[in-house]
Write a protein that holds these residues in place. Structure first.
Motif, PDB file in Angstrom:
ATOM      1  N   PRO A  28       0.928   5.910   7.821  1.00  0.00           N
ATOM      2  CA  PRO A  28      -0.306   6.638   8.185  1.00  0.00           C
ATOM      3  C   PRO A  28      -1.166   5.869   9.191  1.00  0.00           C
ATOM      4  O   PRO A  28      -1.770   6.465  10.088  1.00  0.00           O
ATOM      5  N   ALA A  29      -1.214   4.555   9.033  1.00  0.00           N
ATOM      6  CA  ALA A  29      -2.016   3.762   9.975  1.00  0.00           C
ATOM      7  C   ALA A  29      -1.376   3.771  11.355  1.00  0.00           C
ATOM      8  O   ALA A  29      -2.066   3.875  12.384  1.00  0.00           O
ATOM      9  N   ARG A  30      -0.072   3.673  11.380  1.00  0.00           N
ATOM     10  CA  ARG A  30       0.627   3.712  12.677  1.00  0.00           C
ATOM     11  C   ARG A  30       0.425   5.071  13.346  1.00  0.00           C
ATOM     12  O   ARG A  30       0.258   5.142  14.575  1.00  0.00           O
ATOM     13  N   ALA A  31       0.420   6.117  12.529  1.00  0.00           N
ATOM     14  CA  ALA A  31       0.219   7.456  13.088  1.00  0.00           C
ATOM     15  C   ALA A  31      -1.165   7.590  13.714  1.00  0.00           C
ATOM     16  O   ALA A  31      -1.374   8.386  14.640  1.00  0.00           O
TER      17      ALA A  31
ATOM     18  N   ALA B 148      -7.917  -2.058  15.846  1.00  0.00           N
ATOM     19  CA  ALA B 148      -7.114  -1.398  14.817  1.00  0.00           C
ATOM     20  C   ALA B 148      -7.993  -0.678  13.802  1.00  0.00           C
ATOM     21  O   ALA B 148      -7.719   0.472  13.415  1.00  0.00           O
ATOM     22  N   THR B 149      -9.051  -1.323  13.372  1.00  0.00           N
ATOM     23  CA  THR B 149      -9.922  -0.681  12.384  1.00  0.00           C
ATOM     24  C   THR B 149     -10.697   0.481  13.009  1.00  0.00           C
ATOM     25  O   THR B 149     -11.063   1.426  12.323  1.00  0.00           O
ATOM     26  N   ALA B 150     -10.914   0.417  14.317  1.00  0.00           N
ATOM     27  CA  ALA B 150     -11.552   1.551  14.997  1.00  0.00           C
ATOM     28  C   ALA B 150     -10.584   2.743  15.062  1.00  0.00           C
ATOM     29  O   ALA B 150     -10.998   3.900  14.902  1.00  0.00           O
ATOM     30  N   ARG B 151      -9.322   2.450  15.277  1.00  0.00           N
ATOM     31  CA  ARG B 151      -8.328   3.524  15.331  1.00  0.00           C
ATOM     32  C   ARG B 151      -8.139   4.172  13.957  1.00  0.00           C
ATOM     33  O   ARG B 151      -7.901   5.367  13.862  1.00  0.00           O
TER      34      ARG B 151
ATOM     35  N   SER C  14     -10.238   4.367   7.924  1.00  0.00           N
ATOM     36  CA  SER C  14     -10.043   4.511   6.483  1.00  0.00           C
ATOM     37  C   SER C  14      -8.976   3.572   5.935  1.00  0.00           C
ATOM     38  O   SER C  14      -8.706   3.568   4.733  1.00  0.00           O
ATOM     39  N   ALA C  15      -8.360   2.787   6.809  1.00  0.00           N
ATOM     40  CA  ALA C  15      -7.241   1.949   6.362  1.00  0.00           C
ATOM     41  C   ALA C  15      -7.720   0.808   5.470  1.00  0.00           C
ATOM     42  O   ALA C  15      -8.776   0.224   5.705  1.00  0.00           O
ATOM     43  N   LEU C  16      -6.902   0.527   4.455  1.00  0.00           N
ATOM     44  CA  LEU C  16      -7.134  -0.671   3.646  1.00  0.00           C
ATOM     45  C   LEU C  16      -6.701  -1.890   4.478  1.00  0.00           C
ATOM     46  O   LEU C  16      -5.787  -1.780   5.310  1.00  0.00           O
ATOM     47  N   THR C  17      -7.345  -3.006   4.239  1.00  0.00           N
ATOM     48  CA  THR C  17      -6.954  -4.223   4.965  1.00  0.00           C
ATOM     49  C   THR C  17      -6.695  -5.336   3.953  1.00  0.00           C
ATOM     50  O   THR C  17      -7.466  -6.298   3.868  1.00  0.00           O
ATOM     51  N   PRO C  18      -5.605  -5.206   3.198  1.00  0.00           N
ATOM     52  CA  PRO C  18      -5.322  -6.240   2.188  1.00  0.00           C
ATOM     53  C   PRO C  18      -4.941  -7.565   2.840  1.00  0.00           C
ATOM     54  O   PRO C  18      -4.372  -7.593   3.933  1.00  0.00           O
TER      55      PRO C  18
ATOM     56  N   ALA D 254       0.801  -1.228   0.000  1.00  0.00           N
ATOM     57  CA  ALA D 254       0.000   0.000   0.000  1.00  0.00           C
ATOM     58  C   ALA D 254       0.833   1.277   0.000  1.00  0.00           C
ATOM     59  O   ALA D 254       0.281   2.359  -0.219  1.00  0.00           O
ATOM     60  N   GLY D 255       2.118   1.207   0.246  1.00  0.00           N
ATOM     61  CA  GLY D 255       2.959   2.405   0.206  1.00  0.00           C
ATOM     62  C   GLY D 255       2.537   3.455   1.200  1.00  0.00           C
ATOM     63  O   GLY D 255       2.505   3.210   2.414  1.00  0.00           O
ATOM     64  N   ASN D 256       2.154   4.611   0.672  1.00  0.00           N
ATOM     65  CA  ASN D 256       1.831   5.745   1.550  1.00  0.00           C
ATOM     66  C   ASN D 256       0.386   5.746   2.044  1.00  0.00           C
ATOM     67  O   ASN D 256       0.013   6.602   2.848  1.00  0.00           O
ATOM     68  N   ASP D 257      -0.430   4.848   1.524  1.00  0.00           N
ATOM     69  CA  ASP D 257      -1.834   4.827   1.949  1.00  0.00           C
ATOM     70  C   ASP D 257      -1.949   4.133   3.310  1.00  0.00           C
ATOM     71  O   ASP D 257      -1.176   3.234   3.624  1.00  0.00           O
ATOM     72  N   PRO D 258      -2.941   4.524   4.078  1.00  0.00           N
ATOM     73  CA  PRO D 258      -3.136   3.793   5.345  1.00  0.00           C
ATOM     74  C   PRO D 258      -3.591   2.360   5.054  1.00  0.00           C
ATOM     75  O   PRO D 258      -4.554   2.159   4.320  1.00  0.00           O
ATOM     76  N   ALA D 259      -2.857   1.420   5.574  1.00  0.00           N
ATOM     77  CA  ALA D 259      -3.195   0.001   5.332  1.00  0.00           C
ATOM     78  C   ALA D 259      -2.733  -0.826   6.523  1.00  0.00           C
ATOM     79  O   ALA D 259      -1.740  -0.498   7.175  1.00  0.00           O
ATOM     80  N   ILE D 260      -3.474  -1.860   6.792  1.00  0.00           N
ATOM     81  CA  ILE D 260      -3.152  -2.765   7.903  1.00  0.00           C
ATOM     82  C   ILE D 260      -3.234  -4.190   7.374  1.00  0.00           C
ATOM     83  O   ILE D 260      -4.185  -4.547   6.675  1.00  0.00           O
ATOM     84  N   VAL D 261      -2.232  -4.994   7.724  1.00  0.00           N
ATOM     85  CA  VAL D 261      -2.262  -6.415   7.357  1.00  0.00           C
ATOM     86  C   VAL D 261      -2.453  -7.216   8.643  1.00  0.00           C
ATOM     87  O   VAL D 261      -1.757  -6.988   9.643  1.00  0.00           O
ATOM     88  N   PHE D 262      -3.414  -8.120   8.578  1.00  0.00           N
ATOM     89  CA  PHE D 262      -3.740  -8.933   9.763  1.00  0.00           C
ATOM     90  C   PHE D 262      -3.338 -10.378   9.530  1.00  0.00           C
ATOM     91  O   PHE D 262      -3.301 -10.866   8.396  1.00  0.00           O
TER      92      PHE D 262
END
Lengths: 530, 234
Positions: free
Chosen positions: A45-48, A60-63, A66-70, A26-34
């Motif tokens: 961005p997601a960590r921020a 995590a998704t509540a925080r 807008s994050a992608l979850t690939p 995802a690069g610069n986009d907010p994204a989280i991998v579970f």
């Protein structure tokens, strides 16, 4: 094969991209991998937004809504990471790939060439990596240590500190200060072992070395011995640049050369299966391997792979595929068809089994089964989840009882084994093996008759009045082909609640066999040989 | 071959195939006599087997014994307990199943928890699930089960025992259906001896088993070395 111990002058550099799994996708986009509903990587961005590794999916998704979850894509991770490995291989000769986003390299030679470890790190971070790392990927954590374990810990501290961390050579105080909890994070110690040790006051490698080799080995077995070796800087694992002379290896040559990767991978698969089944690997697991390809133009591609948990045949073939894929895709790297593939096992470990724990106690499979049993108990009620327990007795269905698992399952396999081990002396009159494998919950009443329809009766001397010919059950009649018995048994003859019964084995014309019992002239099926 | 052609050919095939497709499929350990029924020498991990007929239980015990003896835990989901029979631990032990790694759950078909939920919950910790007479499963439930089975590399053995006075229900579609028929008994006669074993013809049919396969085996198989209480016949 005995791996050589790390020499005191060994210097290993770990380059670790902690969030590679998310950032390469995802690069610069907010994204989280579970993984299993826990965060394993997140973009900056997601960590921020407050997402941290280990967090539950809901939190995590509540925080970061807008994050992608690939989904995790290990193939893509390795494909993206191939350019980084190639760049590192251009700089130093020996690179061990632990995982996508995580490599270890022998920095001793490059440090002498470039004029010090600091210059190598600077060159890596400022010149080499920026050119090959995809946009949006955070700068790596870089750590230098005298062993794989301390190098990984240095990288872990580098990730927290935001700058490279170097274990001072010859200074044991730094190593003594390594906390066991840090080794848990790097995968060198399992969490349960660290927990046990911390409860007895052993929290750092310095505490381990103070206890001494004999004490650690005596009390904690092979885990203690291994920890002690780590605590004195004697890590048996080394980068693959040092291939032992007697390393198990397989080589496959292709004539004519292959211009297709698929048959190469197939050949490697066969080779790997043969290699792991070879006598040299008996009782050991492969933890490090060197994979090498060659072409008819004498081009070669050589890469080392390492995995603490062991490389199975599937894992090794995965690495063959990733390495070959990356090599073929690299512009200008290959100009001819492939002629050879070699797999060399560079590092092994005792195959103590993933399930074995401290003092040989319950392992992961036992724990998983106990957790699953508890889960089933929550679904259907604890009384409905049962385990067998030896009770003893002469009658079918009484010798073992099904007792609630919540109460009877122990944390100790020996106790569980004792629970089901027949004991308490002989039981004369019990049914010999084979035992009926199906027992009615309630005895099924039947009528046993002779050829002329006369009910079969067992006399006081244990004799039959007539030969059993048919068994009537719920309106149907079954022809008895073979029969044996009767075998009388009197239980508790000295008590008012004594029982006197006789058993008879019958085989019907449809092939089914049953154990019948008669008590007070009433026949019933007490077991079936199903 | 020219360099460009080689490059094009290699680049075109890069990334094809996954290790899962290439590595030999994982075969579940079964007795060699039963393994002869399967094209790979044994059932594949993640498959559903069904045992039917008058020796269904004996066959199922023989099939699962090597896996459990090797360290796998076994879950027995007994759906039929309310109206019929229950498995006898001693017979499992004689077949070579270590009883300390056996857990049984009795399911109530009238309850709110579907049997498939029990199987899926069980697969979290058990490598072998013995499902006794589960009745029919819906397509969706079966798909869920199959997904989880493949993920876990576990094995489900459906036992459809031959019961007197009851029709055998048809359950989930199995990868292999092993039907048993007794062709002889050993040790017992007309009023003498005792039942020692049965000679059973096992016919297997299912996926990749075109034309069906047959094998004659003896059940229980004395070579499995199961542990049982000492023989103390009267």
């Amino acid at each position: 094969m005995t791996p050589p111990a790390t020499s005191p002058s060994c210097r290993l550099l770990t380059v670790w991209f902690p969030d590679w799994a998310a950032e390469c996708l995802a690069g610069n986009d907010p994204a989280i991998v579970f993984h299993r509903d826990r965060v394993i990587a997140a973009t900056a961005p997601a960590r921020a937004a407050g997402v941290v590794v280990g967090q539950r999916r809901r939190m995590a998704t509540a925080r970061c809504p807008s994050a992608l979850t690939p989904s995790r894509d290990i193939d893509t991770e390795h494909r993206c990471f191939a350019a980084v490995i190639d760049a590192l291989c251009d700089l130093v000769p020996g690179v061990d790939v632990i995982d996508a986003g995580h490599v270890v390299l022998d920095v001793k030679g490059p440090a002498q060439y470039f004029g010090g470890e600091a210059r190598v790190i600077t060159r890596l971070v400022e010149q080499v990596l920026p050119g090959v790392v995809p946009a949006g990927v955070s700068p790596p954590a870089v750590g230098v240590g005298t062993s794989l374990a301390t190098s990984a810990v240095a990288a872990l501290r580098s990730h927290r500190a935001g700058h490279p961390v170097v274990e001072p050579p010859g200074d044991t105080r730094w190593r003594d200060g390594v906390q066991l909890i840090e080794l848990v994070a790097t995968g060198d110690v399992d969490a349960d072992t660290a927990d046990v040790l911390s409860r007895v006051g052993v929290r750092a490698l310095g505490d381990v070395s103070a206890l001494g080799a004999a004490a650690m080995s005596d009390r904690f077995g092979h885990i203690g011995a291994r920890l002690y070796r780590l605590s004195v800087g004697d890590d048996p694992r080394r980068p693959v640049i040092h291939v032992p002379a007697d390393a198990p290896a397989v080589h496959r040559s292709f004539e004519p050369p292959l211009a297709d990767t698929t048959p190469v991978i197939f050949a490697a698969r066969e080779a790997v299966i043969d290699l792991l089944a070879s006598p040299a690997m008996h009782g050991r697991i492969c933890t490090g391997a060197l994979i090498e390809f060659g072409t008819e133009h004498a081009e070669s591609n050589r890469r080392g792979w390492f995995r603490n948990e062991g490389l199975t045949s599937t894992a090794l073939v995965d690495r063959v595929r990733w390495q070959l894929d990356a090599w073929v895709r690299r512009p200008g790297a290959i100009t001819a068809a492939i002629t050879t593939v070699s797999v060399i096992i560079t590092d092994t470990a005792d195959d103590v089994g993933a399930s074995q724990r401290l003092w040989g106690g319950r392992g992961t499979t036992d724990d998983a089964a106990q957790r699953a049993a508890a889960r089933l108990g929550a679904l259907v009620g604890p009384d409905r989840v049962t385990v067998p327990e030896w009770c003893g007795g002469r009658l079918t269905g009484q010798r073992f009882a099904w007792v609630p698992a919540a109460a009877a399952m122990h944390a100790d396999p020996d106790l569980d084994r004792a629970r089901v081990t027949p004991g308490g002396g002989l039981w004369p009159g019990a049914v010999v093996r084979p035992a009926p494998n199906s027992v009615p919950v309630h005895p099924v009443a039947v009528e046993v008759c002779g050829a002329d329809g006369t009910p079969v009766i067992v006399g006081g001397r244990g004799d039959l009045n007539t030969t059993p010919a048919t068994v009537r059950l719920a309106g149907s009649e079954h022809v008895v082909v073979w029969w044996a018995g009767p075998w009388p048994v009197t239980e508790r003859w000295w008590e008012p609640r004594r029982r006197r019964l006789a058993r008879l084995q019958v085989v019907f014309d449809d092939g089914t066999a049953h154990l019948l019992a008669v008590e007070r002239r009433r026949w019933s099926i007490v077991g079936s040989y199903a | 071959m020219g360099s460009d052609a080689v490059l094009a050919a290699l680049a075109g095939t890069a990334g094809v195939g996954r290790a899962g497709d290439l590595v030999a499929p994982e075969i579940v350990r079964v007795p060699s006599s039963v393994g002869a029924l399967f094209p790979h020498g044994g059932p594949l991990a993640g498959s559903v087997l069904a045992c039917e007929g008058p020796a269904a239980w004996s066959l199922a015990a023989a099939v699962v014994a090597p896996s459990v003896a090797a360290g796998t835990w076994m879950l027995i989901i007994d759906v039929a307990t309310a109206h019929a029979c229950t498995v006898e631990p001693e017979a499992l032990s004689e077949a070579g199943v270590p009883l300390e790694r056996v857990v049984r759950v009795t399911a109530d078909t009238a309850g709110s928890v579907h049997v498939i939920d029990l199987v899926i919950a069980g697969l979290e910790g058990f490598g072998v699930v013995l499902l006794v007479d589960p009745g029919s499963l819906t397509g969706a439930a079966e798909r869920r089960l199959r997904r989880r089975l493949v993920d876990r590399g576990a094995m489900v053995v459906v036992v459809r025992p031959h019961q007197l006075g009851r029709r055998v229900t048809r359950g989930a579609a199995a990868d292999a259906v092993m039907s048993t028929s007794v062709i002889g008994v050993d040790g017992i006669g007309e009023g003498w001896g005792r039942l020692m074993s049965r000679r059973v013809m096992v016919s297997a049919s299912g996926r990749r088993m075109h034309g069906g396969r047959h094998v004659e085996i003896s059940l229980p198989d004395e070579s499995t070395g199961g542990v049982s209480a000492p023989d103390t016949w009267p």
